[in-house]
Design a protein around this motif. Structure first.
Motif, mmCIF file in Angstrom:
data_model
loop_
_atom_site.group_PDB
_atom_site.id
_atom_site.type_symbol
_atom_site.label_atom_id
_atom_site.label_comp_id
_atom_site.label_asym_id
_atom_site.label_seq_id
_atom_site.Cartn_x
_atom_site.Cartn_y
_atom_site.Cartn_z
ATOM 1 N N TYR A 60 49.262 71.629 105.660
ATOM 2 C CA TYR A 60 48.078 72.339 106.129
ATOM 3 C C TYR A 60 47.252 72.858 104.950
ATOM 4 N N GLU A 61 47.088 72.001 104.002
ATOM 5 C CA GLU A 61 46.307 72.292 102.796
ATOM 6 C C GLU A 61 45.507 71.029 102.479
ATOM 7 N N LYS A 62 44.213 71.121 102.474
ATOM 8 C CA LYS A 62 43.355 69.945 102.293
ATOM 9 C C LYS A 62 42.815 69.869 100.871
ATOM 10 N N VAL A 63 42.905 68.683 100.275
ATOM 11 C CA VAL A 63 42.312 68.452 98.957
ATOM 12 C C VAL A 63 40.810 68.268 99.136
ATOM 13 N N VAL A 64 40.021 69.057 98.436
ATOM 14 C CA VAL A 64 38.568 68.977 98.559
ATOM 15 C C VAL A 64 37.910 68.340 97.345
ATOM 16 N N LYS A 65 38.619 68.314 96.211
ATOM 17 C CA LYS A 65 37.991 67.752 95.015
ATOM 18 C C LYS A 65 39.046 67.281 94.020
ATOM 19 N N GLU A 112 41.460 70.473 93.367
ATOM 20 C CA GLU A 112 41.113 71.702 94.088
ATOM 21 C C GLU A 112 41.381 71.492 95.580
ATOM 22 N N THR A 113 42.071 72.450 96.198
ATOM 23 C CA THR A 113 42.366 72.376 97.625
ATOM 24 C C THR A 113 41.795 73.594 98.338
ATOM 25 N N THR A 114 42.015 73.640 99.640
ATOM 26 C CA THR A 114 41.559 74.791 100.414
ATOM 27 C C THR A 114 42.371 76.040 100.128
ATOM 28 N N LYS A 115 43.485 75.899 99.385
ATOM 29 C CA LYS A 115 44.350 77.051 99.130
ATOM 30 C C LYS A 115 44.583 77.348 97.656
ATOM 31 N N SER A 116 44.451 76.330 96.790
ATOM 32 C CA SER A 116 44.835 76.558 95.400
ATOM 33 C C SER A 116 44.227 75.488 94.498
ATOM 34 N N LYS A 117 44.652 75.512 93.234
ATOM 35 C CA LYS A 117 44.249 74.498 92.262
ATOM 36 C C LYS A 117 45.492 73.970 91.559
ATOM 37 N N TYR A 118 45.468 72.687 91.191
ATOM 38 C CA TYR A 118 46.620 72.039 90.569
ATOM 39 C C TYR A 118 46.139 71.162 89.424
ATOM 40 N N ALA A 119 47.086 70.806 88.571
ATOM 41 C CA ALA A 119 46.799 69.888 87.467
ATOM 42 C C ALA A 119 47.881 68.812 87.456
ATOM 43 N N ALA A 120 47.484 67.573 87.168
ATOM 44 C CA ALA A 120 48.435 66.464 87.171
ATOM 45 C C ALA A 120 47.973 65.376 86.220
ATOM 46 N N LYS A 121 48.963 64.673 85.642
ATOM 47 C CA LYS A 121 48.651 63.545 84.765
ATOM 48 C C LYS A 121 48.213 62.322 85.563
ATOM 49 N N ASN A 122 48.747 62.191 86.773
ATOM 50 C CA ASN A 122 48.433 61.057 87.642
ATOM 51 C C ASN A 122 48.183 61.562 89.061
ATOM 52 N N VAL A 123 47.308 60.869 89.777
ATOM 53 C CA VAL A 123 47.033 61.199 91.171
ATOM 54 C C VAL A 123 47.145 59.926 92.003
ATOM 55 N N ILE A 124 47.819 60.046 93.140
ATOM 56 C CA ILE A 124 47.916 58.940 94.105
ATOM 57 C C ILE A 124 47.219 59.376 95.392
ATOM 58 N N ILE A 125 46.220 58.623 95.815
ATOM 59 C CA ILE A 125 45.539 58.894 97.086
ATOM 60 C C ILE A 125 46.132 57.981 98.147
ATOM 61 N N SER A 126 46.768 58.595 99.133
ATOM 62 C CA SER A 126 47.394 57.846 100.225
ATOM 63 C C SER A 126 47.027 58.514 101.548
ATOM 64 N N THR A 127 45.732 58.505 101.828
ATOM 65 C CA THR A 127 45.193 59.317 102.916
ATOM 66 C C THR A 127 44.968 58.555 104.218
#
Length: 320
Positions: free
Chosen positions: A94-99, A110-125
């Protein structure tokens, strides 16, 4: 802020599979999911059965035990959510990625609840979130439904089902058998060839015998409060009484989100650009997995043939 090895967007079957592969390779990861685990499956029709057999829906070699040759929605929910529990996967629900943006070699999420950092991102939406609209007057009326769950609300109602794919055929048959007066409005000249082979004769027989009315090569022009206007194959306009419209016109990936993440979209089907051997997009270290890879061609990828994406992606990440 901790910099994760991988941030996975979407906790569908393929997103879970990516997490399992990351865990096996001792990579730090987190799944961000806007709903529940396998949210799209949760929103499927209650009595839906898969086209695939159980073994073709398995991930990570974990057996999928089904009491029927073709598993249903509830069995799939038990299987995939059970894996998430048993493997104790790291998931924020129940946390949506917005950017998603990139700063040098690190992604900022950036999500509706927090911010994160990552070396790699996988979009599987996946693609189940945005209905493919008809863009006609009256489509926003409360009686128009782009999602179908069960037939009971439509008993003794005049129901128009739009489309001829699996979802449309299931909705037409189920509502008819619960007492609805069903009319199908179909743009094409026949029931889709992709309809499940054990269901296709059923719908064709119901149409032939007249229990379900079907207008082929036809198109809805306008939806009104108590009626519906459509053109038949001869271009003649008809207005019929109507209580509900089940617009089973398909669904689309979130193309705006893909574009805003920097991913190039190509051609009329808006196919995302990615390397077929690594699933890496035109943005370095940004990957796609699962049905989202197909753009508008949402029948190109499904669980059965996209399970391999997880291993391909993690292998590429580890190799670097």
């Amino acid at each position: 802020m901790e910099i994760l090895d991988i941030l996975i967007i979407g906790a569908g079957p393929i997103g879970l599979n990516c997490a399992l592969e990351a865990k096996k390779n001792s990579l730090t990861y987190l799944i961000i999911e806007k709903g529940t685990i396998v949210n799209s499956l949760y929103n499927y029709p209650l009595y839906m059965r898969f086209f695939s057999t159980a073994e073709k829906l398995e991930i990570d070699g974990i057996p999928f035990i089904s009491t029927a040759p073709k598993p249903g929605r509830q069995e799939a929910l038990e299987y995939y959510q059970g894996i998430a529990r048993q493997k104790n996967l790291n998931i924020n629900l129940y946390e949506k990625v917005v950017k998603v943006s990139k700063n040098n070699d690190v992604f900022e999420i950036e999500t509706t609840k927090s911010k994160y950092a990552a070396k790699n991102v996988i979009i599987s939406t996946g693609f189940y979130d945005i209905p493919n609209l008809m863009n006609i007057p009256g489509e926003n009326l409360p009686k128009v439904k782009h999602y179908y769950t069960e037939p009971y609300p439509y008993a003794k109602q005049k129901v128009v089902v739009v489309g001829s794919s699996n979802s449309a055929v299931d909705a037409a048959l189920e509502t008819y058998r619960k007492g609805a007066e069903v009319t199908m409005i179909i743009r094409h000249s026949e029931i889709s060839k992709s309809v499940k082979y054990w269901v296709k004769p059923d719908i064709e027989n119901r149409i032939t015998e007249g229990n379900i009315t079907a207008y082929f090569n036809s198109e809805i022009l306008e939806i009104k409060e108590n009626t519906l206007v459509f053109n038949d194959e001869n271009g003649q306009a008809h207005e019929i009484e109507n209580d509900f419209v089940l617009a089973m016109t398909g669904y689309l990936p979130d193309f705006d989100f893909l574009r805003n993440s920097g991913i190039e979209l190509q051609g009329d089907c808006l196919n995302p650009l990615y390397h077929p051997e690594t699933m890496e997009t035109n943005i370095k270290n940004l990957y796609l997995a699962g049905v989202v890879c197909g753009g508008k061609d949402t029948h190109l990828w499904f669980i059965e043939n996209s399970r391999i994406h997880a291993e391909m992606i993690i292998r590429h990440i580890v190799s670097k």
